[in-house]
Design a protein around this motif. Structure first.
Motif, PDB file in Angstrom:
ATOM      1  N   UNK A  23       0.734  -1.390   0.298  1.00  0.00           N
ATOM      2  CA  UNK A  23      -0.040  -0.512  -0.101  1.00  0.00           C
ATOM      3  C   UNK A  23       0.657   1.666   0.156  1.00  0.00           C
ATOM      4  N   UNK A  24       0.687   1.672  -1.185  1.00  0.00           N
ATOM      5  CA  UNK A  24       1.582   3.227  -0.795  1.00  0.00           C
ATOM      6  C   UNK A  24       2.978   2.966  -1.326  1.00  0.00           C
ATOM      7  N   UNK A  25       3.597   2.056  -1.959  1.00  0.00           N
ATOM      8  CA  UNK A  25       4.791   1.409  -2.443  1.00  0.00           C
ATOM      9  C   UNK A  25       5.695   2.725  -2.974  1.00  0.00           C
ATOM     10  N   UNK A  26       6.605   3.307  -2.632  1.00  0.00           N
ATOM     11  CA  UNK A  26       7.159   3.820  -3.491  1.00  0.00           C
ATOM     12  C   UNK A  26       8.987   3.639  -3.408  1.00  0.00           C
ATOM     13  N   UNK A  27       9.763   3.474  -2.470  1.00  0.00           N
ATOM     14  CA  UNK A  27      11.187   3.538  -3.277  1.00  0.00           C
ATOM     15  C   UNK A  27      11.443   2.430  -2.624  1.00  0.00           C
ATOM     16  N   UNK A  28      12.645   1.895  -3.725  1.00  0.00           N
ATOM     17  CA  UNK A  28      13.096   0.898  -3.279  1.00  0.00           C
ATOM     18  C   UNK A  28      14.484   0.638  -3.297  1.00  0.00           C
ATOM     19  N   UNK A  29      15.436   0.083  -2.523  1.00  0.00           N
ATOM     20  CA  UNK A  29      17.137  -0.402  -2.572  1.00  0.00           C
ATOM     21  C   UNK A  29      17.048  -1.953  -1.927  1.00  0.00           C
ATOM     22  N   UNK A  30      18.133  -2.299  -2.748  1.00  0.00           N
ATOM     23  CA  UNK A  30      18.385  -4.115  -2.603  1.00  0.00           C
ATOM     24  C   UNK A  30      19.604  -4.301  -1.813  1.00  0.00           C
ATOM     25  N   UNK A  75      19.244 -11.567  -2.983  1.00  0.00           N
ATOM     26  CA  UNK A  75      19.271 -10.604  -3.642  1.00  0.00           C
ATOM     27  C   UNK A  75      17.738 -10.227  -2.325  1.00  0.00           C
ATOM     28  N   UNK A  76      18.012  -9.439  -1.647  1.00  0.00           N
ATOM     29  CA  UNK A  76      16.544  -8.250  -0.906  1.00  0.00           C
ATOM     30  C   UNK A  76      16.268  -7.754  -1.522  1.00  0.00           C
ATOM     31  N   UNK A  77      14.960  -7.392  -1.693  1.00  0.00           N
ATOM     32  CA  UNK A  77      14.203  -5.536  -2.223  1.00  0.00           C
ATOM     33  C   UNK A  77      13.546  -5.115  -0.910  1.00  0.00           C
ATOM     34  N   UNK A  78      14.100  -3.665  -0.203  1.00  0.00           N
ATOM     35  CA  UNK A  78      13.382  -3.209   0.538  1.00  0.00           C
ATOM     36  C   UNK A  78      12.778  -2.158   0.558  1.00  0.00           C
ATOM     37  N   UNK A  79      11.418  -2.144   0.433  1.00  0.00           N
ATOM     38  CA  UNK A  79      10.323  -1.350  -0.116  1.00  0.00           C
ATOM     39  C   UNK A  79       9.107  -0.160   0.684  1.00  0.00           C
ATOM     40  N   UNK A  80       9.562   1.104   0.847  1.00  0.00           N
ATOM     41  CA  UNK A  80       8.796   1.513   1.606  1.00  0.00           C
ATOM     42  C   UNK A  80       6.698   1.462   1.193  1.00  0.00           C
ATOM     43  N   UNK A  81       6.653   1.577   1.379  1.00  0.00           N
ATOM     44  CA  UNK A  81       5.065   1.286   1.947  1.00  0.00           C
ATOM     45  C   UNK A  81       4.463   2.691   2.951  1.00  0.00           C
ATOM     46  N   UNK A  82       4.509   3.600   2.671  1.00  0.00           N
ATOM     47  CA  UNK A  82       3.903   5.020   2.588  1.00  0.00           C
ATOM     48  C   UNK A  82       2.381   5.228   3.343  1.00  0.00           C
ATOM     49  N   UNK A  83       1.364   4.423   3.702  1.00  0.00           N
ATOM     50  CA  UNK A  83       0.204   4.104   3.913  1.00  0.00           C
ATOM     51  C   UNK A  83       0.429   3.665   5.395  1.00  0.00           C
ATOM     52  N   UNK A  84       1.031   2.629   4.725  1.00  0.00           N
ATOM     53  CA  UNK A  84       1.071   1.570   6.601  1.00  0.00           C
ATOM     54  C   UNK A  84       2.131   2.058   7.900  1.00  0.00           C
TER      55      UNK A  84
END
Length: 252
Positions: free
Chosen positions: A28-35, A74-83
């Motif tokens: 929900x509200x996924x925006x930015x990603x880093x790995x 390899x893992x992706x970290x994804x921001x969830x702005x809604x939660x």
């Protein structure tokens, strides 16, 4: 980014019963990603969680190879702005990581209200998340050996799922809009004795009251020494703005 969904249902034991459904959990509200590349098999000290390694170790999965047998994922970290959370996706294994097995559904890492960006340095030891909370704008540091929580989907033993109070953090005078990693040349430390870390956090801060929008560099070494759950002011790594005092010190 297209939303990813994880759904689960519990079937009834007979056709006469109504099935009980677990609510669908989505990005929900996924925006930015880093790995980040983590060693999940053959870790020398597995009780401490997966081991961050150079990203060159995380090669694409060869045809015919089962991802679960590969030591590096390899893992992706994804921001969830809604939660106000950070979701972790195993790109090698092809699934969303459930951080807390004791709670139904797929659980993520709490990182403060309105996470605006995520950044991971080359050494992969921490994941940094900027939070533009209206009351507590801040940067949070997640130790990547705890990044996967107590998931049982990878080879390392589980570690306790992270709570917001488990994270080192520092407060900002203005809401952070973006976050990046900048290399710091050896011997360029502001104290004259050389840099204490090979990188600095660079944050774009939005306008707040009488403070104009600006770009600041933040010393990440303080995250390693401060008590978790505290929220002291972020420490400037050097002078980037005319309103700053030259050298290290708390941000105005």
């Amino acid at each position: 980014m297209a939303a990813l969904a994880v759904a689960a249902g519990v079937s009834a034991s007979s056709c006469s019963q109504t099935p009980t459904n677990v609510p669908i959990r989505t990005f929900q509200g996924a925006q930015r990603v880093a790995v980040v590349c983590l060693r999940v098999l053959g870790v020398p000290d597995p009780a401490n969680g997966p081991l961050p390694v150079d990203q060159n170790n995380c090669a694409p999965v060869p045809a015919g190879v089962v991802p679960d047998t590969l030591p590096f994922h390899l893992f992706a970290a994804v921001t969830q702005t809604t939660r106000g959370e950070l979701a972790i996706v195993d790109l090698t294994g092809g699934f969303v990581v459930d951080e807390d097995q004791s709670t139904p559904g797929t659980n993520f890492i709490p990182v403060g209200t309105n996470p605006t960006d995520v950044a991971i340095p080359p050494d992969g030891m921490f994941t940094y998340v900027s939070s533009a909370s209206a009351t507590k704008p801040a940067i949070y540091a997640i130790p990547n050996r705890s990044l996967l929580g107590d998931t049982t989907a990878v080879g390392v033993p589980d570690v306790p799922p992270l709570q917001l109070t488990d994270l080192a953090a520092c407060s900002l005078p203005q809401p952070p809009l973006a976050l990046a990693i900048a290399s710091v040349p050896a011997g360029s430390g502001t104290d004259g004795g050389g840099a204490q870390t090979p990188y600095a956090l660079v944050a774009l801060l939005g306008e707040e009251g009488n403070l104009p929008a600006r770009v600041v560099a933040i010393d990440p070494t303080n995250f390693k020494t401060q008590p978790h759950g505290a929220l002291p002011p972020c420490v400037a790594a050097g002078e980037l703005h005319a309103s700053w005092a030259k050298g290290s010190g708390p941000m105005p």
